[in-house]
Design an enzyme around this catalytic site. Structure first.
Site, PDB file in Angstrom:
ATOM      1  N   GLU A   5       0.801  -1.224   0.000  1.00  0.00           N
ATOM      2  CA  GLU A   5       0.000   0.000   0.000  1.00  0.00           C
ATOM      3  C   GLU A   5       0.836   1.277   0.000  1.00  0.00           C
ATOM      4  O   GLU A   5       0.485   2.242  -0.656  1.00  0.00           O
ATOM      5  CB  GLU A   5      -0.954   0.006   1.198  1.00  0.00           C
ATOM      6  N   HIS A  29       7.344 -26.565   4.701  1.00  0.00           N
ATOM      7  CA  HIS A  29       6.704 -27.706   4.055  1.00  0.00           C
ATOM      8  C   HIS A  29       6.206 -27.382   2.654  1.00  0.00           C
ATOM      9  O   HIS A  29       5.522 -28.194   2.048  1.00  0.00           O
ATOM     10  CB  HIS A  29       5.552 -28.213   4.929  1.00  0.00           C
ATOM     11  N   LYS A  34     -13.197  -0.338  -4.948  1.00  0.00           N
ATOM     12  CA  LYS A  34     -14.369  -0.111  -4.092  1.00  0.00           C
ATOM     13  C   LYS A  34     -15.478   0.548  -4.894  1.00  0.00           C
ATOM     14  O   LYS A  34     -16.648   0.201  -4.774  1.00  0.00           O
ATOM     15  CB  LYS A  34     -13.996   0.754  -2.872  1.00  0.00           C
TER      16      LYS A  34
HETATM   17  O1  PA5 Z   1      -5.127   1.054   4.625  1.00  0.00           O
HETATM   18  C1  PA5 Z   1      -6.066   1.163   3.842  1.00  0.00           C
HETATM   19  O2  PA5 Z   1      -6.371   2.246   3.308  1.00  0.00           O
HETATM   20  C2  PA5 Z   1      -6.941  -0.044   3.496  1.00  0.00           C
HETATM   21  O3  PA5 Z   1      -6.265  -1.223   3.753  1.00  0.00           O
HETATM   22  C3  PA5 Z   1      -8.241   0.045   4.312  1.00  0.00           C
HETATM   23  O4  PA5 Z   1      -7.976  -0.117   5.674  1.00  0.00           O
HETATM   24  C4  PA5 Z   1      -9.238  -1.023   3.849  1.00  0.00           C
HETATM   25  O5  PA5 Z   1      -9.585  -0.814   2.507  1.00  0.00           O
HETATM   26  C5  PA5 Z   1     -10.516  -1.048   4.698  1.00  0.00           C
HETATM   27  O6  PA5 Z   1     -11.045   0.239   4.851  1.00  0.00           O
HETATM   28  P1  PA5 Z   1     -11.449   0.765   6.311  1.00  0.00           P
HETATM   29  O7  PA5 Z   1     -10.199   0.705   7.118  1.00  0.00           O
HETATM   30  O8  PA5 Z   1     -11.939   2.160   6.107  1.00  0.00           O
HETATM   31  O9  PA5 Z   1     -12.501  -0.177   6.803  1.00  0.00           O
END
Ligand code: PA5
Length: 329
Positions: free
Chosen positions: A214, A230, A322
């Site tokens: 990310e 394994h 999304k």
């Molecule tokens: O770090 C991020 O932006 C994502 O991994 C979000 O955490 C993920 O898409 C879930 O969204 P939220 O944390 O708003 O529930």
């Protein structure tokens, strides 16, 4: 993102459970429950993963994490469900939360707002500070979830305040270690990092992979010992074809059998040209290791983002996906 990540120890000190959450937690402790299920996705899931692994040797009942739409059938009204969504608008979390409510589970919610806050009305809600990226809010979320779990499970409370102070002090020495976060990021340039964890460091290896994905926008993987002995180990035969950077997260809690396994695995990785590295931070307790490795590797992801000249804040592809899914429902 750098300042959010550098604020890790400070954020750890920020967690306060409000009165309603404390009362409901105490009620669940007294009543007794069969298990606890932590629900959340991505950056909102990882605090639960780390806490569940950290408590695994101490909890008398199962503490499980769930990332998906419908809770497994064993989560019934005798289970407490803790839902975490930073935005409060994550599809899977909303759906799992709905199943928890329809099954009559006691619920706890951590969010900044969104639909989750609306759905959780009348139940304990811990409002998270706005303005962070969900994954950067990990220390904030963890500083709420861990005490909540420890109250419900009737366990001695972890002193997160001292752990945070230790972390602040120890992280100052990281610049003098053979592997600084910057050096590790330099080594990861053009390679696929593979983080290998054990026990409480297994979710930390997973967290590191997600942060590389990310923040630094690179492919990265994680695995765990002993399981990787394994299967994954056979993949080292292709190390000459793929530029891999295996990073073994080493714990001071390793027993002799585990230490032998790590060493033997490292030898095989080396023999096959995978150039593995041992990451040792010299931390002294399980909580220090869980938090310290997470903090260190978060910093690596920021350094790597900088070296690659990408913006660690934006998550264009997650947002795109999304949006696409929202259109189909
Ligand atoms: O770090 C991020 O932006 C994502 O991994 C979000 O955490 C993920 O898409 C879930 O969204 P939220 O944390 O708003 O529930």
């Amino acid at each position: 993102m750098r300042s959010m990540v550098e604020g890790f120890p400070l954020m750890l000190k920020a967690g306060r459970l409000d009165k309603t959450t404390l009362e409901e937690a105490e009620h669940n402790r007294q009543k007794g429950i069969d298990g606890i299920c932590l629900v959340g996705m991505g950056g909102s899931a990882i605090a639960g993963e780390i806490c569940a692994a950290y408590l695994s040797d101490r909890s008398a009942i199962p503490v499980v994490t769930f990332q998906g739409y419908t809770l497994p059938p064993f989560v019934n009204e005798r289970w407490a469900v803790i839902a975490v969504s930073y935005s409060g608008d994550t599809d899977e979390t909303l759906s799992a939360f709905e199943s928890a409510q329809s099954r009559g589970c006691p619920t706890f919610t951590f969010t900044t707002g969104g639909d989750l806050e609306k759905q959780a009305k009348g139940t304990p809600i811990q409002k998270l500070t706005t303005g962070f990226q969900p994954r950067a809010a990990l220390p904030l979320i963890l500083s709420g979830i861990l005490p909540l779990l420890e109250i419900i499970l009737n366990l001695q409370r972890t002193d997160l305040e001292s752990a945070a102070t230790d972390l602040e002090r120890m992280s100052k020495d990281w610049e003098n270690m053979p592997f600084t976060p910057k050096q590790l990021a330099k080594d990861a340039m053009g390679k696929i990092p593979l983080f290998v964890g054990w026990k409480h460091l297994t979710p930390v290896a997973y967290r590191a992979r997600c942060q590389m994905n990310e923040n630094a926008k690179v492919m990265a993987f994680n695995s765990e010992l002993p399981e990787a002995s394994h299967n994954e180990i056979e993949g080292t035969a292709s190390c000459g074809e793929f530029p891999l950077l295996p990073v073994f997260l080493r714990s001071t809690e390793e027993d002799q059998k585990t230490r032998n396994r790590f060493e033997a695995t490292l030898e095989i990785f080396s023999k096959n040209g995978c150039n593995p590295m041992n990451l040792e931070l010299g931390l002294r307790s399980r909580i220090q290791e869980s938090l310290g490795f997470t903090f260190f590797l978060d910093l690596v992801s920021i350094e790597l983002a900088e070296l690659r000249d990408v913006d660690p804040l934006e998550v264009k592809r997650i947002t795109e996906l999304k949006k696409k899914l929202r259109k189909t429902t």
